[in-house]
Design an enzyme around this catalytic site. Structure first.
Site, PDB file in Angstrom:
ATOM      1  N   ASN A   1       0.799  -1.238   0.000  1.00  0.00           N
ATOM      2  CA  ASN A   1       0.000   0.000   0.000  1.00  0.00           C
ATOM      3  C   ASN A   1       0.831   1.288   0.000  1.00  0.00           C
ATOM      4  O   ASN A   1       0.387   2.298  -0.531  1.00  0.00           O
ATOM      5  CB  ASN A   1      -0.982  -0.015   1.171  1.00  0.00           C
ATOM      6  CG  ASN A   1      -0.302  -0.247   2.494  1.00  0.00           C
ATOM      7  OD1 ASN A   1       0.865  -0.601   2.563  1.00  0.00           O
ATOM      8  ND2 ASN A   1      -1.045  -0.038   3.558  1.00  0.00           N
TER       9      ASN A   1
ATOM     10  N   GLU B   1       4.937  -4.867  11.721  1.00  0.00           N
ATOM     11  CA  GLU B   1       3.876  -3.886  11.515  1.00  0.00           C
ATOM     12  C   GLU B   1       2.767  -4.603  10.763  1.00  0.00           C
ATOM     13  O   GLU B   1       2.856  -4.801   9.551  1.00  0.00           O
ATOM     14  CB  GLU B   1       4.400  -2.708  10.681  1.00  0.00           C
ATOM     15  CG  GLU B   1       5.421  -1.855  11.389  1.00  0.00           C
ATOM     16  CD  GLU B   1       4.824  -1.072  12.536  1.00  0.00           C
ATOM     17  OE1 GLU B   1       3.590  -1.016  12.670  1.00  0.00           O
ATOM     18  OE2 GLU B   1       5.596  -0.509  13.328  1.00  0.00           O
TER      19      GLU B   1
ATOM     20  N   CYS C   1      -3.330   0.058   7.024  1.00  0.00           N
ATOM     21  CA  CYS C   1      -3.374  -0.877   8.149  1.00  0.00           C
ATOM     22  C   CYS C   1      -4.074  -0.297   9.371  1.00  0.00           C
ATOM     23  O   CYS C   1      -4.771  -0.990  10.093  1.00  0.00           O
ATOM     24  CB  CYS C   1      -1.959  -1.258   8.512  1.00  0.00           C
ATOM     25  SG  CYS C   1      -0.921   0.195   8.754  1.00  0.00           S
TER      26      CYS C   1
HETATM   27  P1  NAD Z   1       1.194  -9.770   3.065  1.00  0.00           P
HETATM   28  O1  NAD Z   1       1.319 -10.237   4.461  1.00  0.00           O
HETATM   29  O2  NAD Z   1       0.506 -10.656   2.099  1.00  0.00           O
HETATM   30  O3  NAD Z   1       2.645  -9.526   2.434  1.00  0.00           O
HETATM   31  C1  NAD Z   1       3.553  -8.626   3.026  1.00  0.00           C
HETATM   32  C2  NAD Z   1       4.946  -8.937   2.535  1.00  0.00           C
HETATM   33  O4  NAD Z   1       5.392 -10.170   3.092  1.00  0.00           O
HETATM   34  C3  NAD Z   1       5.073  -9.096   1.013  1.00  0.00           C
HETATM   35  O5  NAD Z   1       6.260  -8.474   0.590  1.00  0.00           O
HETATM   36  C4  NAD Z   1       5.149 -10.591   0.831  1.00  0.00           C
HETATM   37  O6  NAD Z   1       5.827 -10.995  -0.345  1.00  0.00           O
HETATM   38  C5  NAD Z   1       5.925 -11.006   2.070  1.00  0.00           C
HETATM   39  N1  NAD Z   1       5.752 -12.386   2.496  1.00  0.00           N
HETATM   40  C6  NAD Z   1       4.689 -13.205   2.336  1.00  0.00           C
HETATM   41  N2  NAD Z   1       4.921 -14.405   2.900  1.00  0.00           N
HETATM   42  C7  NAD Z   1       6.167 -14.344   3.448  1.00  0.00           C
HETATM   43  C8  NAD Z   1       6.962 -15.266   4.199  1.00  0.00           C
HETATM   44  N3  NAD Z   1       6.534 -16.495   4.502  1.00  0.00           N
HETATM   45  N4  NAD Z   1       8.177 -14.851   4.621  1.00  0.00           N
HETATM   46  C9  NAD Z   1       8.627 -13.602   4.356  1.00  0.00           C
HETATM   47  N5  NAD Z   1       7.912 -12.695   3.649  1.00  0.00           N
HETATM   48  C10 NAD Z   1       6.695 -13.061   3.205  1.00  0.00           C
HETATM   49  O7  NAD Z   1       0.567  -8.321   3.153  1.00  0.00           O
HETATM   50  P2  NAD Z   1       0.032  -7.387   1.969  1.00  0.00           P
HETATM   51  O8  NAD Z   1      -1.196  -8.042   1.413  1.00  0.00           O
HETATM   52  O9  NAD Z   1       1.141  -7.047   1.059  1.00  0.00           O
HETATM   53  O10 NAD Z   1      -0.373  -6.063   2.761  1.00  0.00           O
HETATM   54  C11 NAD Z   1      -1.577  -5.905   3.412  1.00  0.00           C
HETATM   55  C12 NAD Z   1      -1.424  -6.163   4.892  1.00  0.00           C
HETATM   56  O11 NAD Z   1      -0.375  -5.381   5.422  1.00  0.00           O
HETATM   57  C13 NAD Z   1      -2.672  -5.787   5.664  1.00  0.00           C
HETATM   58  O12 NAD Z   1      -2.942  -6.746   6.647  1.00  0.00           O
HETATM   59  C14 NAD Z   1      -2.271  -4.471   6.307  1.00  0.00           C
HETATM   60  O13 NAD Z   1      -3.001  -4.153   7.447  1.00  0.00           O
HETATM   61  C15 NAD Z   1      -0.826  -4.696   6.573  1.00  0.00           C
HETATM   62  N6  NAD Z   1      -0.116  -3.416   6.710  1.00  0.00           N
HETATM   63  C16 NAD Z   1       0.368  -3.050   7.933  1.00  0.00           C
HETATM   64  C17 NAD Z   1       1.002  -1.824   8.104  1.00  0.00           C
HETATM   65  C18 NAD Z   1       1.528  -1.381   9.448  1.00  0.00           C
HETATM   66  O14 NAD Z   1       2.351  -0.471   9.489  1.00  0.00           O
HETATM   67  N7  NAD Z   1       1.094  -1.936  10.560  1.00  0.00           N
HETATM   68  C19 NAD Z   1       1.159  -0.979   7.006  1.00  0.00           C
HETATM   69  C20 NAD Z   1       0.667  -1.389   5.765  1.00  0.00           C
HETATM   70  C21 NAD Z   1       0.028  -2.622   5.635  1.00  0.00           C
END
Ligand code: NAD
Length: 486
Positions: free
Chosen positions: A155, A252, A286
């Site tokens: 995002n 996060e 998020c």
């Molecule tokens: P996601 O968890 O699907 O992926 C996040 C990242 O993790 C990607 O780069 C992905 O390739 C990687 N990933 C996936 N599996 C992995 C593994 N087993 N080991 C290491 N890396 C791995 O999240 P998304 O769909 O990209 O983003 C949306 C989510 O992120 C929502 O839940 C949102 O709330 C959260 N988010 C949190 C914050 C925060 O600051 N708290 C900010 C933005 C988004």
């Protein structure tokens, strides 16, 4: 920068230069407003991951040994370059994510530059503690962790790269950053700019890939820390994997945050807060306050004003600065949101506003408001990560706080009231890492941001982030004769 020249020089940025390896799985970059493929990058092969970690490990010691004020100067130069190029970087952010230019011009490269500037200024202030034990004393020094891995969500690709890179670099670490596979373009520009600003080669590397590349980075014994921005299920996996080599982690993660609107609140401000906390970035934030609890006496007025305001939302070409509501970033997330809306309907929710996918190219879902809800409905319990606001009602403060906290998540919360004592009482009663009083979703670089409960571990931004990228070494200083038993 336009849709036709979004293709980056190469997929990865390693050891100060763009690097390609066509053997990696192709990852299409899809412009969310139209659904067209505007670029393709390749996932990192093992050889690419190896190059990235090895170059980070090689470069880190000299960087850590450099005068902190010199490190800070590099970051502040990078911040200045980002500001100069804000328009170009904002267009790229819009192409990468689909977010409207009206937003990206003020929230992405600018927020990244803020973090680089802030941590650039703090770099020279890595101080320890000292304590006295009679004539003896002890002191602590803060040491960088070494090679840190950053893994991003889709995002805020520029902001996430900077929020992780800036404190890591300021404190003398090297970073290997893996952007989300859905928005791979912006982090490459961050790397390019950092090096243009004088960052020595190897200290900020970008490798592309899906979860498996993130998992390879997380599992590498040369890596000392993983900072993930992503969903709670991914966070659990990454934290578990990191524990096998006892890495530091910052997580996060997601949320289902509450906003409480009391009868004495400024209702226009509360409506603005709820709009910012549900529809900015088409709800893909998020910390969004997706459970809006409104006190019974003002719910009718709140919904009326909300309806009037949503009617003025301008959906359209995200590159048109008049547009203030864009598409979802990915088709997959569009489908998730639509499934949530189907479930909400089948569980008896009322779709008070919006609720449909627009019949046009790209991934467009209208700003949506659900009413007629109970706390146990799926749409009220689960993170949707789209433009869907749930409006619930409450009678009194104790009930509202208990219901606000009845979630596994604890990222953020908001309260709108003119009663000063209540505002602070409710704020501290929230089980959430970040709370806004009469405001929502503002995250200046000087303010710690992060979650509690299932929403994460650690904090980003502010001085606190310096602690999360360093560890204390304690040094005891003996000043008298050593006594021994024999
Ligand atoms: P996601 O968890 O699907 O992926 C996040 C990242 O993790 C990607 O780069 C992905 O390739 C990687 N990933 C996936 N599996 C992995 C593994 N087993 N080991 C290491 N890396 C791995 O999240 P998304 O769909 O990209 O983003 C949306 C989510 O992120 C929502 O839940 C949102 O709330 C959260 N988010 C949190 C914050 C925060 O600051 N708290 C900010 C933005 C988004």
């Amino acid at each position: 920068m336009t849709r036709t020249n979004a293709q980056p020089t190469a997929s990865h940025f390693i050891d100060g230069a763009y690097v390609e390896d066509d053997a990696g799985v192709p990852i299409p970059v899809i412009y969310a407003a139209t659904g067209e493929t505007i670029a393709t990058v390749h996932a990192a092969t093992h050889a690419i991951v190896e190059q990235a970690i090895a170059s980070a490990a090689r470069a880190q010691a000299a960087w850590a040994a450099m005068e902190p004020v010199e490190r800070g100067r590099v970051l502040r130069r990078a911040a200045a370059i980002m500001r100069e190029r804000n328009h170009e970087l904002s267009v790229l952010e819009t192409l990468d994510t689909g977010k409207p230019l009206q937003e990206t011009l003020v929230a992405d490269a600018t927020s990244g530059a803020d973090a680089l500037e802030y941590f650039g200024g703090l770099a020279a202030d890595m101080t320890g503690l000292s304590m006295q034990f009679g004539g003896d004393w002890a002191y602590t020094v803060r040491k960088p962790l070494g090679v840190c891995v950053g893994i991003g969500a889709w995002n805020y690709p520029t902001q996430i790269a900077c929020w992780k890179g800036a404190p890591a670099l300021a404190t003398g670490n090297a970073m290997v950053f893996k952007p989300s596979e859905s928005t791979p373009l912006c982090a490459l520009k961050v790397a390019e700019i950092l090096h243009e600003a004088g960052l020595p080669a190897g200290l900020f590397n970008v490798v592309q890939g899906l979860g498996d590349v993130g998992a390879t980075l997380t599992g590498d014994a040369r890596v000392s820390k993983v900072s993930l921005t992503g969903s709670a299920p991914t966070g659990r996996k990454v934290a578990a994997a990191a524990s096998s080599t006892m890495k530091h982690v910052t997580m996060e993660l997601g949320g289902k945050s509450p906003i409480l609107v009391f009868e004495d609140a400024d209702i226009d401000d509360a409506v603005s807060g709820a709009i910012n906390g549900n529809f900015y970035s088409s709800g893909q934030i998020c910390s969004n306050g997706t459970r809006v609890f409104v006190q019974e006496g003002v719910v009718e007025e709140f919904l009326k004003r909300l309806n009037d305001r949503i009617a003025t939302a301008k959906l359209g070409d995200p590159l048109d600065e008049e547009t203030n509501f864009g598409p979802m970033t990915t088709l997959a997330q569009t489908d998730i949101v639509l499934r949530h809306l189907d479930t909400a309907r089948s569980e008896g929710a009322t779709i008070a506003i919006g609720g449909t996918r627009l019949d046009r190219e790209g991934f467009w879902i209208e700003p949506t408001v659900l009413t007629g809800l109970t706390d146990d409905m799926t749409c009220v319990r689960e993170e949707i990560f789209g433009p869907v606001m749930s409006v619930l009602t409450f009678k009194d403060e104790a009930e509202a706080v208990a219901r606000a906290n009845a979630t596994e998540y604890g990222l953020s919360a908001g309260v709108f009231t003119r009663d000063l004592a209540r505002a602070h009482r409710v704020a501290t009663a929230f089980e959430a890492g970040t709370v806004w009083i009469n405001q929502y979703n503002l995250t200046p670089a000087g303010m710690p941001f992060g979650g509690s409960k299932a929403s994460g571990i650690g904090r980003e931004n502010a001085r606190m982030a310096m602690d999360h990228y360093t560890e204390a070494q304690t040094i005891y200083v003996g000043m008298s004769k050593v006594e021994a038993a024999f």
